[in-house]
Design an enzyme around this catalytic site. Sequence first.
Site, PDB file in Angstrom:
ATOM      1  N   GLY A  28       4.299   7.681   2.721  1.00 25.33           N
ATOM      2  CA  GLY A  28       2.596   7.432   3.345  1.00 25.33           C
ATOM      3  C   GLY A  28       2.678   6.130   4.235  1.00 25.33           C
ATOM      4  N   TYR A  29       0.950   6.155   4.700  1.00 24.60           N
ATOM      5  CA  TYR A  29       1.084   4.456   5.022  1.00 24.60           C
ATOM      6  C   TYR A  29      -0.035   3.855   4.560  1.00 24.60           C
ATOM      7  CZ  TYR A  29       4.157   6.336   8.752  1.00 24.60           C
ATOM      8  OH  TYR A  29       5.269   6.523   9.165  1.00 24.60           O
TER       9      TYR A  29
END
Length: 156
Positions: A28-29
């Site tokens: 994820g970011y």
Amino acid sequence: MTETERKFLILADDYKTAAFANKRITQGYLSSHPDRTVRVRIKGDKGFLTIKGRGNDSGTTRFEWEKEIPVTEAEQLFALCEPGAIDKIRYEVKAGEHTYEVDEFLGDNAGLVIAEIELTDENEAFIKPEWLGAEVTGQERYYNAYLSRNPYNTWK
């Protein structure tokens, strides 16, 4: 602290029989801004925090800093990530003196398969296996951060 890599689409799944390893990756970011992406990743049984900068004009070289972190910390950081996650299986395939990392995307990005090769210089020669397709180096839509916001299954 830079990485130089080239990206290619895949023509056939012959890479799977040639692979010497594979691992499931979820990521994820915390930030997916093109100037500074901050990624949290679980690869197999290890966690990682990675910061990447904007690429050069050709898209082959950019700043990269990565540190291994405990998986439990990576799992906790996922709660802070932007919407949209990447789920994929990474196959490692030897070709001459290089190793291709072939990512078979799952979930909303299913159907997309991309191979990356890390080089010491953007003009370095390397072997191109028969299963390697069109080069997509520098094309933003093939970056994982872009795919987390604009999944492959939404492309026209």
